[in-house]
Design a protein around this motif. Structure first.
Motif, PDB file in Angstrom:
ATOM      1  N   ASN A   1      -5.855  14.770  -1.986  1.00  0.00           N
ATOM      2  CA  ASN A   1      -6.597  14.520  -0.768  1.00  0.00           C
ATOM      3  C   ASN A   1      -6.013  15.504   0.250  1.00  0.00           C
ATOM      4  O   ASN A   1      -4.801  15.449   0.488  1.00  0.00           O
ATOM      5  CB  ASN A   1      -6.384  13.084  -0.305  1.00  0.00           C
ATOM      6  CG  ASN A   1      -7.095  12.785   0.993  1.00  0.00           C
ATOM      7  OD1 ASN A   1      -7.873  13.573   1.483  1.00  0.00           O
ATOM      8  ND2 ASN A   1      -6.804  11.621   1.564  1.00  0.00           N
TER       9      ASN A   1
ATOM     10  N   TYR B   1      -2.472  15.152   3.234  1.00  0.00           N
ATOM     11  CA  TYR B   1      -2.692  13.831   3.828  1.00  0.00           C
ATOM     12  C   TYR B   1      -1.739  13.708   5.034  1.00  0.00           C
ATOM     13  O   TYR B   1      -0.529  13.946   4.884  1.00  0.00           O
ATOM     14  CB  TYR B   1      -2.345  12.826   2.726  1.00  0.00           C
ATOM     15  CG  TYR B   1      -2.606  11.372   2.968  1.00  0.00           C
ATOM     16  CD1 TYR B   1      -3.832  10.900   3.436  1.00  0.00           C
ATOM     17  CD2 TYR B   1      -1.617  10.424   2.660  1.00  0.00           C
ATOM     18  CE1 TYR B   1      -4.057   9.545   3.606  1.00  0.00           C
ATOM     19  CE2 TYR B   1      -1.836   9.071   2.813  1.00  0.00           C
ATOM     20  CZ  TYR B   1      -3.059   8.629   3.291  1.00  0.00           C
ATOM     21  OH  TYR B   1      -3.269   7.286   3.445  1.00  0.00           O
TER      22      TYR B   1
ATOM     23  N   ALA C   1      -2.441   8.193  -5.782  1.00  0.00           N
ATOM     24  CA  ALA C   1      -3.416   7.180  -5.351  1.00  0.00           C
ATOM     25  C   ALA C   1      -4.795   7.355  -5.989  1.00  0.00           C
ATOM     26  O   ALA C   1      -5.571   6.402  -6.067  1.00  0.00           O
ATOM     27  CB  ALA C   1      -3.540   7.192  -3.831  1.00  0.00           C
ATOM     28  N   TYR C   2      -5.108   8.582  -6.440  1.00  0.00           N
ATOM     29  CA  TYR C   2      -6.436   8.833  -7.005  1.00  0.00           C
ATOM     30  C   TYR C   2      -6.423   9.037  -8.518  1.00  0.00           C
ATOM     31  O   TYR C   2      -7.388   9.539  -9.090  1.00  0.00           O
ATOM     32  CB  TYR C   2      -7.070  10.056  -6.304  1.00  0.00           C
ATOM     33  CG  TYR C   2      -7.302   9.786  -4.834  1.00  0.00           C
ATOM     34  CD1 TYR C   2      -8.379   9.011  -4.418  1.00  0.00           C
ATOM     35  CD2 TYR C   2      -6.422  10.252  -3.866  1.00  0.00           C
ATOM     36  CE1 TYR C   2      -8.582   8.719  -3.074  1.00  0.00           C
ATOM     37  CE2 TYR C   2      -6.620   9.976  -2.514  1.00  0.00           C
ATOM     38  CZ  TYR C   2      -7.692   9.209  -2.134  1.00  0.00           C
ATOM     39  OH  TYR C   2      -7.890   8.921  -0.810  1.00  0.00           O
TER      40      TYR C   2
ATOM     41  N   SER D   1      -1.568   2.972  -5.656  1.00  0.00           N
ATOM     42  CA  SER D   1      -2.295   2.030  -4.815  1.00  0.00           C
ATOM     43  C   SER D   1      -3.535   1.487  -5.517  1.00  0.00           C
ATOM     44  O   SER D   1      -4.174   2.207  -6.288  1.00  0.00           O
ATOM     45  CB  SER D   1      -2.722   2.760  -3.546  1.00  0.00           C
ATOM     46  OG  SER D   1      -3.571   1.966  -2.772  1.00  0.00           O
TER      47      SER D   1
ATOM     48  N   TYR E   1       2.373  12.382   5.541  1.00  0.00           N
ATOM     49  CA  TYR E   1       3.592  13.046   5.039  1.00  0.00           C
ATOM     50  C   TYR E   1       4.302  13.760   6.195  1.00  0.00           C
ATOM     51  O   TYR E   1       5.522  13.672   6.348  1.00  0.00           O
ATOM     52  CB  TYR E   1       3.284  14.086   3.954  1.00  0.00           C
ATOM     53  CG  TYR E   1       2.419  13.625   2.807  1.00  0.00           C
ATOM     54  CD1 TYR E   1       2.481  12.314   2.333  1.00  0.00           C
ATOM     55  CD2 TYR E   1       1.548  14.507   2.170  1.00  0.00           C
ATOM     56  CE1 TYR E   1       1.681  11.911   1.273  1.00  0.00           C
ATOM     57  CE2 TYR E   1       0.757  14.107   1.108  1.00  0.00           C
ATOM     58  CZ  TYR E   1       0.814  12.809   0.673  1.00  0.00           C
ATOM     59  OH  TYR E   1       0.023  12.418  -0.372  1.00  0.00           O
TER      60      TYR E   1
ATOM     61  N   ASP F   1       2.264  11.340  -4.938  1.00  0.00           N
ATOM     62  CA  ASP F   1       1.226  10.399  -4.516  1.00  0.00           C
ATOM     63  C   ASP F   1       0.087  10.452  -5.535  1.00  0.00           C
ATOM     64  O   ASP F   1      -0.655  11.430  -5.611  1.00  0.00           O
ATOM     65  CB  ASP F   1       0.749  10.806  -3.116  1.00  0.00           C
ATOM     66  CG  ASP F   1      -0.230   9.817  -2.506  1.00  0.00           C
ATOM     67  OD1 ASP F   1      -0.850   9.050  -3.263  1.00  0.00           O
ATOM     68  OD2 ASP F   1      -0.373   9.828  -1.266  1.00  0.00           O
TER      69      ASP F   1
ATOM     70  N   ARG G   1      -4.831  -4.681   0.622  1.00  0.00           N
ATOM     71  CA  ARG G   1      -3.506  -4.070   0.694  1.00  0.00           C
ATOM     72  C   ARG G   1      -2.638  -4.386  -0.536  1.00  0.00           C
ATOM     73  O   ARG G   1      -2.037  -5.445  -0.615  1.00  0.00           O
ATOM     74  CB  ARG G   1      -2.730  -4.474   1.964  1.00  0.00           C
ATOM     75  CG  ARG G   1      -3.480  -4.378   3.269  1.00  0.00           C
ATOM     76  CD  ARG G   1      -3.953  -2.996   3.586  1.00  0.00           C
ATOM     77  NE  ARG G   1      -2.889  -2.015   3.498  1.00  0.00           N
ATOM     78  CZ  ARG G   1      -3.072  -0.764   3.045  1.00  0.00           C
ATOM     79  NH1 ARG G   1      -4.264  -0.368   2.632  1.00  0.00           N
ATOM     80  NH2 ARG G   1      -2.067   0.070   2.994  1.00  0.00           N
TER      81      ARG G   1
ATOM     82  N   CYS H   1       0.555  15.575  -3.911  1.00  0.00           N
ATOM     83  CA  CYS H   1      -0.555  14.639  -4.146  1.00  0.00           C
ATOM     84  C   CYS H   1      -1.530  15.232  -5.151  1.00  0.00           C
ATOM     85  O   CYS H   1      -2.068  16.309  -4.942  1.00  0.00           O
ATOM     86  CB  CYS H   1      -1.252  14.383  -2.808  1.00  0.00           C
ATOM     87  SG  CYS H   1      -2.650  13.261  -2.894  1.00  0.00           S
TER      88      CYS H   1
ATOM     89  N   GLY I   1       0.815  -1.213   0.000  1.00  0.00           N
ATOM     90  CA  GLY I   1       0.000   0.000   0.000  1.00  0.00           C
ATOM     91  C   GLY I   1       0.846   1.258   0.000  1.00  0.00           C
ATOM     92  O   GLY I   1       2.019   1.249   0.378  1.00  0.00           O
ATOM     93  N   ALA I   2       0.228   2.343  -0.422  1.00  0.00           N
ATOM     94  CA  ALA I   2       0.961   3.601  -0.585  1.00  0.00           C
ATOM     95  C   ALA I   2       1.389   4.197   0.753  1.00  0.00           C
ATOM     96  O   ALA I   2       2.472   4.767   0.872  1.00  0.00           O
ATOM     97  CB  ALA I   2       0.095   4.607  -1.352  1.00  0.00           C
ATOM     98  N   LYS I   3       0.538   4.061   1.774  1.00  0.00           N
ATOM     99  CA  LYS I   3       0.901   4.649   3.060  1.00  0.00           C
ATOM    100  C   LYS I   3       2.139   3.957   3.626  1.00  0.00           C
ATOM    101  O   LYS I   3       3.036   4.609   4.170  1.00  0.00           O
ATOM    102  CB  LYS I   3      -0.268   4.548   4.037  1.00  0.00           C
ATOM    103  CG  LYS I   3      -0.129   5.489   5.211  1.00  0.00           C
ATOM    104  CD  LYS I   3      -1.150   5.178   6.285  1.00  0.00           C
ATOM    105  CE  LYS I   3      -2.042   6.364   6.544  1.00  0.00           C
ATOM    106  NZ  LYS I   3      -3.015   6.112   7.615  1.00  0.00           N
TER     107      LYS I   3
ATOM    108  N   SER J   1      -5.948   0.601  -3.594  1.00  0.00           N
ATOM    109  CA  SER J   1      -6.946   0.766  -2.523  1.00  0.00           C
ATOM    110  C   SER J   1      -8.237   1.411  -3.011  1.00  0.00           C
ATOM    111  O   SER J   1      -9.322   0.897  -2.769  1.00  0.00           O
ATOM    112  CB  SER J   1      -6.375   1.613  -1.385  1.00  0.00           C
ATOM    113  OG  SER J   1      -5.501   0.850  -0.600  1.00  0.00           O
ATOM    114  N   LYS J   2      -8.125   2.546  -3.673  1.00  0.00           N
ATOM    115  CA  LYS J   2      -9.337   3.287  -4.003  1.00  0.00           C
ATOM    116  C   LYS J   2      -9.968   2.790  -5.305  1.00  0.00           C
ATOM    117  O   LYS J   2     -11.167   2.585  -5.339  1.00  0.00           O
ATOM    118  CB  LYS J   2      -9.055   4.794  -4.045  1.00  0.00           C
ATOM    119  CG  LYS J   2      -8.276   5.334  -2.832  1.00  0.00           C
ATOM    120  CD  LYS J   2      -8.967   5.121  -1.515  1.00  0.00           C
ATOM    121  CE  LYS J   2      -8.161   5.328  -0.228  1.00  0.00           C
ATOM    122  NZ  LYS J   2      -7.018   6.167  -0.140  1.00  0.00           N
TER     123      LYS J   2
HETATM  124  C1  LIG Z   1      -6.013   6.402   0.596  1.00  0.00           C
HETATM  125  C2  LIG Z   1      -4.758   7.092   0.250  1.00  0.00           C
HETATM  126  C3  LIG Z   1      -3.617   6.367  -0.065  1.00  0.00           C
HETATM  127  C4  LIG Z   1      -3.666   4.868  -0.158  1.00  0.00           C
HETATM  128  O1  LIG Z   1      -3.066   4.268   0.901  1.00  0.00           O
HETATM  129  P1  LIG Z   1      -2.942   2.684   0.936  1.00  0.00           P
HETATM  130  O2  LIG Z   1      -1.936   2.508   2.021  1.00  0.00           O
HETATM  131  O3  LIG Z   1      -2.464   2.231  -0.392  1.00  0.00           O
HETATM  132  O4  LIG Z   1      -4.287   2.137   1.283  1.00  0.00           O
HETATM  133  C5  LIG Z   1      -2.459   7.046  -0.406  1.00  0.00           C
HETATM  134  N1  LIG Z   1      -2.424   8.380  -0.457  1.00  0.00           N
HETATM  135  C6  LIG Z   1      -3.509   9.121  -0.187  1.00  0.00           C
HETATM  136  C7  LIG Z   1      -3.427  10.596  -0.313  1.00  0.00           C
HETATM  137  C8  LIG Z   1      -4.702   8.495   0.188  1.00  0.00           C
HETATM  138  O5  LIG Z   1      -5.775   9.236   0.482  1.00  0.00           O
END
Ligand SMILES: *Cc1c(COP(=O)(O)O)cnc(C)c1O
Length: 402
Positions: free
Chosen positions: A184, A129, A214-215, A243, A132, A212, A254, A180, A104-106, A245-246
């Motif tokens: 977000n 977010y 992710a979106y 990621s 960071y 980042d 994950r 990002c 996952g990205a986080k 995730s979304k």
């Molecule tokens: C949700 C999100 C992620 C994704 O995190 P994961 O660890 O891959 O679930 C990454 N960066 C941002 C800004 C997010 O909102």
């Protein structure tokens, strides 16, 4: 006795989301009602994983139960998946050894913070977010809280007046820039010209960008870049994290990845890619092979269609929320190419508006100031929700008018 890590002690008490939960529980306990509280607060996905991608996960698990299909550790990830990611997202311009599969990205952000260590200066968009900055505090790259920000962090205000793209001139030399887009929490998406400015600044000042993305799969306007590597020069100054995730609903499964080009170098010319491989091999033993099988299914033609359908669904929610806000005279950005709507309540305190929306509409949102000082007077609405809940919430927002 062991003494507490002073970096942890530096973290300001109360992570945003636990604080929101605490306030909601307190509200529910003191305001009993048959009317259910609806959450448009947290950025967690709500829709089930779609059929084809889910089959990928199931088949991946089943293969592990046979001698021929069994596999164990694969530090940087399945070769087939790394090649597929390069092909689908980067026109095959990266080799498999420049793509690292992660959980996952986080998690990747945390490991990147360990890679760059305590000696670097961090630059963030404000609001941003939380990981960071909070992760930078944990590694010691940022210091104590100073009333409106952490010591050693440069906050670049992203506000209505600059169309949510920051003035880059305060960026210090040789710093680590977290960026990002789609953003977000603001939902703003940077244009090609804006990202070109960012890359030029980073190259000129010897900075590295952690981009980042992710979106990215929520972008519908085809003129907007989905990756920093669409920008010339980025291969000399940027790392991208991504990621599933979304877009695939993998927040609980994950799976993500990082792109660390071999052309990225430190001041003395050593390879950042080689260090990243070393660090991941040392403290991370690779992502789940079941999740990777799901990711492979997500990247074949049926899976890509399913991700498109899922992101379209959330964008449909975003459209409804944005309209409902407009109807009560609240202006907002985001929502068109991102799942977040950033609503402006001029002159008001974010937590006061949060409380008002909770009390009048029984809707949970996120106070903008929780993402940084420039988030004051804003509220983030998330479009991650069941459709019936979002429609109900949109009706209830009318009660905000008076
Ligand atoms: C949700 C999100 C992620 C994704 O995190 P994961 O660890 O891959 O679930 C990454 N960066 C941002 C800004 C997010 O909102």
């Amino acid at each position: 006795m062991i003494v507490r890590n002073p970096n942890i002690a530096n973290l300001k008490a109360g992570y945003l989301f636990p604080e929101i939960s605490r306030r909601c529980r307190e509200f529910a306990a003191t305001h009993p009602s048959a009317v259910r509280i609806i959450s448009l607060g947290i950025g967690d996905t709500t829709e089930p994983i779609s059929l084809h991608i889910c089959d990928g996960l199931i088949n991946g698990a089943r293969r592990l139960g046979s001698i021929g299909g069994y596999s164990g550790y694969q530090d940087e990830g399945l070769l087939e998946l790394r090649e597929k990611i390069s092909e689908v997202f980067y026109e095959s311009k990266f080799g498999a050894d420049e793509i690292f599969i992660s959980d996952g990205a986080k998690c990747d952000i945390g490991r990147l913070q360990m890679l760059f260590g305590a000696g670097i200066e961090a630059v963030v968009q404000d609001p941003s977010y939380p990981v960071y900055v909070d992760g930078s505090v944990l590694t010691g790259a940022a210091g104590a809280w100073q009333g409106n920000g952490y010591h050693g962090v440069s906050y670049l205000p992203c506000i209505a007046e600059n169309d949510y793209f920051p003035d880059l001139s305060p960026i210090p030399e040789n710093s680590l820039i977290y960026f990002c887009s789609p953003n977000n929490p603001t939902g703003a998406v940077s244009t090609r010209e804006q990202l070109l400015k960012l890359v030029k600044t980073a190259l000129g000042k010897g900075c590295i960008i952690i981009f980042d993305a992710a979106y990215s799969e929520f972008i519908r306007d085809t003129s907007l870049p989905k990756s920093i590597f669409e920008i010339e020069g980025a291969e000399q100054c940027a790392i991208e994290i991504q990621s599933f995730s979304k877009p695939a609903g993998f927040t609980g499964v994950r799976l993500g990845w990082s792109v660390v080009p071999k052309t990225l170098k430190y001041a003395e010319g050593e390879s950042i890619n080689a260090d990243w491989a070393r660090l991941c091999g040392t403290i991370f033993n690779g992502a789940s092979n079941i999740a990777q099988a799901g990711a492979l299914a997500a990247l074949d033609p049926d899976g890509l269609k399913e991700m498109r359908r899922l992101t379209d669904f959330y964008l449909g929610n975003a459209y409804r929320i944005k309209n409902a806000l407009q109807n009560i005279g609240v202006s907002s950005v985001g929502g068109g190419d991102s799942p977040y709507i950033w609503a402006q309540f001029p002159g008001r305190d974010s937590w006061d508006v949060f409380t008002e929306i909770l009390e009048k509409c029984r809707i949970v949102t996120t106070p903008g100031v929780g993402f940084g000082p420039s988030g004051q007077s804003f509220i983030r609405f998330s479009s991650f929700g069941r459709r019936a809940d979002v429609e109900e919430a949109c009706m209830r927002l009318r009660d905000l008018r008076n």
